[in-house]
Design an enzyme around this catalytic site. Structure first.
Site, PDB file in Angstrom:
ATOM      1  N   ASP A  28       0.854  -1.194   0.000  1.00 52.52           N
ATOM      2  CA  ASP A  28       0.000   0.000   0.000  1.00 52.52           C
ATOM      3  C   ASP A  28       0.893   1.249   0.000  1.00 52.52           C
ATOM      4  O   ASP A  28       1.487   1.570   1.020  1.00 52.52           O
ATOM      5  CB  ASP A  28      -0.854  -0.092   1.286  1.00 52.52           C
ATOM      6  CG  ASP A  28      -1.720   1.129   1.524  1.00 52.52           C
ATOM      7  OD1 ASP A  28      -1.923   1.920   0.582  1.00 52.52           O
ATOM      8  OD2 ASP A  28      -2.196   1.269   2.675  1.00 52.52           O
ATOM      9  N   ASP A  32      -4.063   4.083   2.014  1.00 52.67           N
ATOM     10  CA  ASP A  32      -5.527   3.961   2.098  1.00 52.67           C
ATOM     11  C   ASP A  32      -5.960   2.553   2.520  1.00 52.67           C
ATOM     12  O   ASP A  32      -7.158   2.253   2.556  1.00 52.67           O
ATOM     13  CB  ASP A  32      -6.194   4.356   0.766  1.00 52.67           C
ATOM     14  CG  ASP A  32      -5.895   3.366  -0.346  1.00 52.67           C
ATOM     15  OD1 ASP A  32      -5.061   2.453  -0.147  1.00 52.67           O
ATOM     16  OD2 ASP A  32      -6.488   3.504  -1.435  1.00 52.67           O
ATOM     17  N   ASP A  36      -1.670  -1.203  -4.065  1.00 54.54           N
ATOM     18  CA  ASP A  36      -1.760  -0.456  -5.325  1.00 54.54           C
ATOM     19  C   ASP A  36      -0.508  -0.696  -6.178  1.00 54.54           C
ATOM     20  O   ASP A  36       0.449  -1.332  -5.742  1.00 54.54           O
ATOM     21  CB  ASP A  36      -1.976   1.031  -5.037  1.00 54.54           C
ATOM     22  CG  ASP A  36      -1.016   1.549  -3.986  1.00 54.54           C
ATOM     23  OD1 ASP A  36       0.190   1.300  -4.145  1.00 54.54           O
ATOM     24  OD2 ASP A  36      -1.463   2.161  -2.990  1.00 54.54           O
ATOM     25  N   ASP A 208      -8.857 -15.743 -17.206  1.00 52.81           N
ATOM     26  CA  ASP A 208      -9.803 -16.210 -16.190  1.00 52.81           C
ATOM     27  C   ASP A 208     -10.833 -17.183 -16.793  1.00 52.81           C
ATOM     28  O   ASP A 208     -11.431 -16.874 -17.836  1.00 52.81           O
ATOM     29  CB  ASP A 208     -10.518 -14.963 -15.633  1.00 52.81           C
ATOM     30  CG  ASP A 208     -11.336 -15.254 -14.393  1.00 52.81           C
ATOM     31  OD1 ASP A 208     -10.745 -15.578 -13.355  1.00 52.81           O
ATOM     32  OD2 ASP A 208     -12.587 -15.136 -14.473  1.00 52.81           O
ATOM     33  N   GLU A 262      -6.819 -20.252 -17.076  1.00 53.91           N
ATOM     34  CA  GLU A 262      -7.465 -20.901 -15.949  1.00 53.91           C
ATOM     35  C   GLU A 262      -8.581 -21.770 -16.531  1.00 53.91           C
ATOM     36  O   GLU A 262      -9.690 -21.286 -16.781  1.00 53.91           O
ATOM     37  CB  GLU A 262      -8.037 -19.874 -14.971  1.00 53.91           C
ATOM     38  CG  GLU A 262      -8.569 -20.556 -13.718  1.00 53.91           C
ATOM     39  CD  GLU A 262      -9.487 -19.671 -12.886  1.00 53.91           C
ATOM     40  OE1 GLU A 262      -9.514 -19.829 -11.672  1.00 53.91           O
ATOM     41  OE2 GLU A 262     -10.205 -18.827 -13.470  1.00 53.91           O
TER      42      GLU A 262
HETATM   43  C1  NOJ Z   1     -11.637 -17.261 -11.127  1.00 52.95           C
HETATM   44  C2  NOJ Z   1     -10.922 -16.268 -10.284  1.00 52.95           C
HETATM   45  O1  NOJ Z   1      -9.702 -16.803  -9.879  1.00 52.95           O
HETATM   46  C3  NOJ Z   1     -11.837 -15.927  -9.123  1.00 52.95           C
HETATM   47  O2  NOJ Z   1     -11.188 -15.137  -8.162  1.00 52.95           O
HETATM   48  C4  NOJ Z   1     -13.053 -15.238  -9.677  1.00 52.95           C
HETATM   49  O3  NOJ Z   1     -13.984 -15.025  -8.638  1.00 52.95           O
HETATM   50  C5  NOJ Z   1     -13.722 -16.062 -10.773  1.00 52.95           C
HETATM   51  N1  NOJ Z   1     -12.804 -16.637 -11.703  1.00 52.95           N
HETATM   52  C6  NOJ Z   1     -14.688 -15.223 -11.554  1.00 52.95           C
HETATM   53  O4  NOJ Z   1     -13.997 -14.318 -12.364  1.00 52.95           O
END
Ligand code: NOJ
Length: 523
Positions: A28, A32, A36, A208, A262
């Site tokens: 940080d 705050d 960041d 993601d 992922e």
């Molecule tokens: C996987 C991410 O790692 C997680 O943190 C997130 O909540 C979900 N995808 C939705 O984007």
């Protein structure tokens, strides 16, 4: 930058160790209480001195923060809570100056419900952006079109929109409507977001839940059991062609941008298909170790399956921790075991992903459910990193989450000069890996030695051979390995000839040698 490999050399990401930063929790700079970008820039020497090759930042884009950044309202801007675009440019430059690379977190399956695309889409059934999201009429009984459950809060994955009389799909929160990747306009717009950051110098992306972009228009048929977990049950065929086009886009850049996906599928043989014929994702996470108990048989089985599925020409990842799951220290149950896990992670035939804070041996913060601020209760592993021992630990007066246990003794500044610390162990392991072709790139063969509590394997590359053993049990075990002890997870174990005993919860790396080496004949 580090040297760019030529065409015939291994691509950088196969040799890399990647360090994940959850930006809210890292450092940080403005007091705050929320981490960041400048905080990260200020701490780049900590990261570089660890010896990692690349940093992946969890999302920093404009977001209403319903899912702390995984709900993006503008893919091409930095959320003010993290700083400005100039701060990001400075961070990119600082990372590159230190010979590392930077990956951003790209969230292609869904946007925020406050993204202008969704605001337009929900305005009317005839809006040009209507089809950018997944809208369906109610089922005959007026309920949701399918029985799917959302992965967060376990609510129905469909929300009814009064104004237009249809349901929209969200595999996560209602604030995270799913994009419709079957619409070529969506694909083009999302490609533009990749180009925007690649043109600014980023070195790639963590994508993601990227398998979910291939849902198609005829949504997959799930039975009742599968419908409870669409996230891990949808393995759609259409994702592959979309990924091939993303790969082609990345290959249009000459700085070798990388995408790790992922792909949240846990079945054997599933995630490797997302590498295609080396023309889809560069890497895909394998979460099977993360979902296993820290027990020898379970972990041995994960290694066996991962190595079989990701045999050459494929290449696996190794993940024991991230911002969604308990930290390695909490997963394994003790610091000794977490030290052994570090040896395993950094000797694996894989690209290891380390979650920032694991190098300090942090455990999850203990936060009662009534104090969770994350909708899925993942607060514990997101506790702020303690940099200094005094109260505040280098953060503003009111950090967004409580600190992990023992934050005073585990603070980075307390560990930095202590050769017995977890931080010193991580540095030693990273240095060892960097210097060893066998550990970075060699083959892996599981060894059947030491009995039920031991996982052991041999890494070999050209002339170099190293043997690794991890004892998951509470008792010392005799091991038929001969040679020099290169590293032990136990700090005060002296280097030199290996004496044939591995302690409880210890992990060792041995360089075989000597006339009686038992595995000589296999080499
Ligand atoms: C996987 C991410 O790692 C997680 O943190 C997130 O909540 C979900 N995808 C939705 O984007």
């Amino acid at each position: 930058m580090t040297d760019r490999p030529g065409q015939h050399e291994r691509p950088w990401w196969r040799d890399a160790v990647i360090y994940q930063i959850y930006p809210r929790s890292f450092a940080d700079s403005d007091g705050d209480g929320v981490g960041d970008l400048r905080g990260i820039t200020d701490r780049l020497d900590h990261i570089a001195s660890l010896g990692v090759d690349a940093i992946w930042l969890s999302p920093i884009f404009a977001s209403p923060m319903a899912d702390f950044g995984y709900d993006v309202s503008d893919y091409c801007s930095v959320d003010p809570v993290f700083g400005s675009e100039a701060d990001l440019d400075e961070l990119i430059a600082g990372v590159h100056e230190r010979g590392m690379r930077l990956l951003l977190d790209w969230v292609p399956n869904h946007t925020s419900d406050q993204h202008p695309w969704f605001e337009a889409s929900r305005r009317s059934r005839t809006d040009p952006k209507r089809d950018w999201y997944v809208w369906r009429d109610p089922a005959p009984d007026g309920g949701p079109p399918t029985g799917w459950t959302a992965a967060i809060r376990r609510v129905p994955a469909w929300t009814f929109d009064e104004q237009t009389g249809q349901y929209y799909l969200h595999l996560f929160l209602p604030e995270q409507p799913d994009l419709n990747w079957a619409n070529p306009e969506v694909e083009a717009a999302m490609h533009d977001t990749l180009r925007y950051w690649l043109d600014r110098g980023v070195d790639g992306f963590r994508a993601d839940v990227v398998h979910l972009i291939g849902k198609g228009t005829d949504l997959p048929d799930l039975d009742e059991r599968q419908a409870r977990h669409p996230l891990i049950e949808i393995d759609p065929p259409y994702a592959h062609e979309l990924l091939r086009r993303i790969r082609a886009l990345l290959e249009g850049y000459d700085h070798q941008p990388m995408m790790v996906g992922e792909v949240y599928l846990l079945g054997d043989g599933q995630t490797v298909t997302y590498l295609g014929n080396d023309d889809e994702l560069h890497l895909t996470f394998d979460f099977r170790a993360l979902h296993s108990p820290w027990e020898a048989a379970a972990i041995r089985s994960v290694i066996e399956r991962s190595q079989r599925e990701f045999a050459a020409p494929h290449w696996p990842t190794w993940v024991l921790s991230n911002h969604d799951k308990p930290r390695t220290r909490s997963l394994c149950g003790s610091t000794d075991r977490a030290r052994a896990a570090a040896v395993m992670s950094l000797t694996m035939r894989a690209t290891p992903f380390l979650y920032a804070g694991d190098e300090l041996g942090l455990a999850d913060a203990d936060i009662a459910p009534e104090n969770w601020i994350d909708p899925a209760g993942r607060d514990g592993c997101r506790a702020p990193i303690p940099w200094t021992p005094e109260d505040g630990h280098g953060w503003g007066p009111d950090p967004w989450l409580p600190f992990p246990p023992d934050a005073d003794v585990l603070a980075a500044s307390e560990q930095v000069d202590d050769p017995a610390s977890m931080l010193a162990l991580y540095r030693r392991l990273l240095q060892m890996r960097r210097a060893s072709p066998a550990l970075r790139a060699g083959d892996l063969e599981l060894l059947d030695i030491g009995g039920a509590d031991v996982v052991a394997y041999r890494r070999s590359h050209a002339d170099e051979v190293l043997e690794v053993a991890v004892n998951f049990g509470d008792a010392p075990v005799e091991l038929p390995l001969n040679g020099d002890l290169v590293v032990s997870s136990v700090h005060d174990r002296s280097p030199g000839a290996f004496d044939g005993i591995i302690g409880a919860h210890e992990a060792i790396v041995v360089r075989p040698g000597g006339e009686s080496a038992p595995h000589e004949s296999h080499r």
